[in-house]
Design a protein around this motif. Structure first.
Motif: not given
Length: 246
Positions: A11-12, A221, A225
């Motif tokens: 996750a960012v 995605t 990200s």
């Protein structure tokens, strides 16, 4: 109706303090008359380092890229790709970049000679006109793939600087050929399995249209990200150098 579910391991997160652009990414000047070519060349030069990954900017290692699963639902066809490994990014070539500062739009086109996707799979339903079911190992290869990633952006004030906020991101791709192999189809019936794999490869363009959107959605995605990992931390003026005011 096509439904895609993508699960990614990373996750960012937004950073509380500004960071410098990674040393392997060289910025271009907004006043450069060859801005697009500058962006393309510097993107190509940075690619080997980007592929290795960079934890500071939440960039995952891309060679190989490992994903827990990709789920595809199209009509009554359901495909679960599990423990996915994608190889081929190390031969990627940045073919084009278009940077439209006035309209705040950027597009990037990358050519990948061979992208190979290995996974466990579970499949059931109908593909084209034929029923299909099975569970085992799968191998999907996209040969001669041209991948175009587009996005718009806005600029947001943060910590006294302006930062890029991405929106309307989209990934499209075209291939010269795709190959599909699913082992252990129809409970291990070798004859039916061979016939089905032959059918899938004879109709590869249509099969690609069924399965491709989920894979490109996953890649979109990941790209989004990864870029956000940089844009969240590095001010816009350090990504696209601005001319000094008169």
């Amino acid at each position: 109706m096509l439904k895609v579910e993508c699960v990614v391991f990373f996750a960012v997160m937004s950073c509380l303090e500004a960071a410098k652009l990674p040393s392997y990414i060289i910025p271009c000047s907004a006043s450069d008359p060859n801005l697009n070519e500058c962006g393309r060349k510097h993107a190509q030069d940075a690619l080997p380092s980007v592929i290795k990954g960079d934890p500071k900017f939440k960039l995952p290692s891309l060679e190989p890229l490992k994903l827990p699963e990709i789920k595809i639902t199209s009509g009554n066809l359901r495909v679960d790709l599990l423990n996915v490994i994608i190889k081929g990014f190390d031969n990627a070539q940045v073919k084009d970049m278009q940077i439209d500062l006035k309209n705040k739009h950027i597009s990037l086109t990358v050519f990948i000679d061979k992208a190979n996707l290995l996974s466990n799979y579970e499949i059931s339903g109908n593909i084209l006109i034929l029923p299909i079911r099975g569970k085992g190992r799968s191998n999907i290869t996209f040969a001669g793939g041209s991948y175009k990633y587009d996005f718009d952006y806005t600029l947001k004030d943060k910590h006294g600087d302006k930062y890029m906020i991405m929106k309307n991101n989209k990934l499209d791709f075209k291939t010269e050929r795709s190959y599909f192999y699913f082992e252990n189809l129809f409970g291990g019936d070798n004859q039916l399995g061979e016939q089905m794999n032959k059918f899938l490869n004879e109709n590869w363009e249509t099969v690609e249209q069924e399965l491709g959107p989920a894979i490109t959605q996953t890649m979109s995605t990941i790209i989004t990200s990864s870029l956000n990992g940089i844009f969240d931390k590095v001010p816009f003026k350090d990504i696209i150098l601005q001319p000094n005011p008169a």
